[in-house]
Design a protein around this motif. Structure first.
Motif, mmCIF file in Angstrom:
data_model
loop_
_atom_site.group_PDB
_atom_site.id
_atom_site.type_symbol
_atom_site.label_atom_id
_atom_site.label_comp_id
_atom_site.label_asym_id
_atom_site.label_seq_id
_atom_site.Cartn_x
_atom_site.Cartn_y
_atom_site.Cartn_z
ATOM 1 N N TYR A 48 0.831 -1.197 0.000
ATOM 2 C CA TYR A 48 0.000 0.000 0.000
ATOM 3 C C TYR A 48 0.874 1.258 0.000
ATOM 4 C CZ TYR A 48 -4.208 2.720 1.206
ATOM 5 O OH TYR A 48 -5.252 3.598 1.206
ATOM 6 N N GLY A 49 1.951 1.226 0.758
ATOM 7 C CA GLY A 49 2.881 2.355 0.759
ATOM 8 C C GLY A 49 3.519 2.577 -0.600
ATOM 9 N N VAL A 50 3.868 1.495 -1.276
ATOM 10 C CA VAL A 50 4.438 1.608 -2.617
ATOM 11 C C VAL A 50 3.414 2.217 -3.580
ATOM 12 C CG1 VAL A 50 5.221 0.266 -4.618
ATOM 13 C CG2 VAL A 50 6.152 -0.204 -2.351
ATOM 14 N N LEU A 51 2.179 1.745 -3.510
ATOM 15 C CA LEU A 51 1.139 2.289 -4.393
ATOM 16 C C LEU A 51 0.922 3.780 -4.152
ATOM 17 C CD1 LEU A 51 -1.565 -0.539 -4.384
ATOM 18 C CD2 LEU A 51 -0.012 0.082 -6.222
ATOM 19 N N LEU A 52 0.848 4.177 -2.891
ATOM 20 C CA LEU A 52 0.644 5.595 -2.589
ATOM 21 C C LEU A 52 1.854 6.426 -3.007
ATOM 22 C CD1 LEU A 52 -1.172 5.549 0.868
ATOM 23 C CD2 LEU A 52 -2.155 5.735 -1.419
ATOM 24 N N SER A 53 3.040 5.877 -2.864
ATOM 25 C CA SER A 53 4.239 6.600 -3.288
ATOM 26 C C SER A 53 4.272 6.772 -4.805
ATOM 27 C CB SER A 53 5.487 5.876 -2.806
ATOM 28 O OG SER A 53 5.522 5.840 -1.406
ATOM 29 N N ILE A 54 3.818 5.771 -5.524
ATOM 30 C CA ILE A 54 3.742 5.887 -6.983
ATOM 31 C C ILE A 54 2.741 6.967 -7.374
ATOM 32 C CG2 ILE A 54 2.970 4.684 -9.078
ATOM 33 C CD1 ILE A 54 4.203 2.123 -7.857
ATOM 34 N N LEU A 55 1.583 6.973 -6.709
ATOM 35 C CA LEU A 55 0.586 8.011 -6.998
ATOM 36 C C LEU A 55 1.152 9.393 -6.712
ATOM 37 C CD1 LEU A 55 -2.679 6.413 -5.566
ATOM 38 C CD2 LEU A 55 -2.037 6.688 -7.957
ATOM 39 N N ALA A 56 1.905 9.521 -5.632
ATOM 40 C CA ALA A 56 2.501 10.816 -5.286
ATOM 41 C C ALA A 56 3.566 11.223 -6.301
ATOM 42 C CB ALA A 56 3.085 10.765 -3.882
ATOM 43 N N ALA A 57 4.347 10.264 -6.766
ATOM 44 C CA ALA A 57 5.404 10.569 -7.726
ATOM 45 C C ALA A 57 4.837 11.038 -9.067
ATOM 46 C CB ALA A 57 6.293 9.352 -7.933
ATOM 47 N N ILE A 58 3.674 10.531 -9.422
ATOM 48 C CA ILE A 58 3.071 10.896 -10.708
ATOM 49 C C ILE A 58 2.726 12.385 -10.762
ATOM 50 C CG2 ILE A 58 0.995 10.580 -12.138
ATOM 51 C CD1 ILE A 58 1.099 7.611 -11.348
ATOM 52 N N VAL A 59 2.265 12.945 -9.654
ATOM 53 C CA VAL A 59 1.812 14.343 -9.651
ATOM 54 C C VAL A 59 2.775 15.281 -8.931
ATOM 55 C CG1 VAL A 59 -0.617 13.750 -9.870
ATOM 56 C CG2 VAL A 59 0.397 13.979 -7.606
ATOM 57 N N ARG A 60 3.990 14.813 -8.686
ATOM 58 C CA ARG A 60 4.962 15.619 -7.943
ATOM 59 C C ARG A 60 5.190 16.989 -8.581
ATOM 60 N NH1 ARG A 60 10.355 12.946 -8.102
ATOM 61 N NH2 ARG A 60 10.229 13.791 -10.184
ATOM 62 N N ASP A 61 5.311 17.056 -9.879
ATOM 63 C CA ASP A 61 5.597 18.327 -10.551
ATOM 64 C C ASP A 61 4.491 19.355 -10.346
ATOM 65 O OD1 ASP A 61 7.932 17.236 -11.473
ATOM 66 O OD2 ASP A 61 7.104 16.685 -13.433
ATOM 67 N N HIS A 62 3.265 18.919 -10.219
ATOM 68 C CA HIS A 62 2.133 19.839 -10.112
ATOM 69 C C HIS A 62 1.850 20.281 -8.682
ATOM 70 C CE1 HIS A 62 1.146 19.157 -14.290
ATOM 71 N NE2 HIS A 62 1.266 17.859 -14.075
ATOM 72 N N PHE A 63 2.055 19.405 -7.701
ATOM 73 C CA PHE A 63 1.598 19.691 -6.345
ATOM 74 C C PHE A 63 2.700 19.672 -5.292
ATOM 75 C CE2 PHE A 63 -2.023 17.584 -8.484
ATOM 76 C CZ PHE A 63 -2.904 18.645 -8.451
ATOM 77 N N SER A 64 3.953 19.674 -5.668
ATOM 78 C CA SER A 64 5.036 19.482 -4.714
ATOM 79 C C SER A 64 5.104 20.567 -3.636
ATOM 80 C CB SER A 64 6.376 19.388 -5.433
ATOM 81 O OG SER A 64 6.653 20.585 -6.125
ATOM 82 N N LYS A 65 4.533 21.726 -3.870
ATOM 83 C CA LYS A 65 4.578 22.807 -2.876
ATOM 84 C C LYS A 65 3.380 22.779 -1.919
ATOM 85 C CE LYS A 65 7.243 25.689 -5.912
ATOM 86 N NZ LYS A 65 7.267 26.799 -6.826
ATOM 87 N N SER A 66 2.421 21.943 -2.187
ATOM 88 C CA SER A 66 1.211 21.885 -1.381
ATOM 89 C C SER A 66 1.458 21.143 -0.073
ATOM 90 C CB SER A 66 0.100 21.185 -2.167
ATOM 91 O OG SER A 66 -1.010 20.930 -1.340
#
Length: 91
Positions: A48-66
């Motif tokens: 589950y941690g790997v899946l959530l980390s993958i989801l986070a990595a996909i949108v890192r460029d757009h939301f990294s400051k949030s």
């Protein structure tokens, strides 16, 4: 609430449930196969941690400051580390 946070929350609403169902299905299959519950919990947390980390990595460029993004990444990493800790504590 900022528009960026609203968009990120919508992204989470549509992606996290799918990851949760997939990880839960893995947990259910392991329990049906009579894998020790401790091992099943460790694998579930790690997966589950790997899946959530993958989801986070996909949108890192757009939301990294949030702040919400940083909290989401923290939860994913916490699950990853927790799963590894559970699996290594079983030795």
């Amino acid at each position: 609430m900022k528009e960026e946070d609203r968009v990120f929350l919508r992204y989470l609403m549509f992606t996290v449930p799918h990851a949760t169902v997939l990880a839960g299905a893995l947990l259910g299959v392991m329990l049906v196969l009579r894998v020790k519950p401790e091992v099943a919990a460790g694998v579930f947390s790690l997966f589950y941690g790997v899946l959530l980390s993958i989801l986070a990595a996909i949108v890192r460029d757009h939301f990294s400051k949030s702040y919400l993004y940083k909290a989401f990444v923290g939860i994913g990493v916490l699950l990853l580390v927790g799963g590894i800790a559970i699996l290594f504590s079983l030795r």
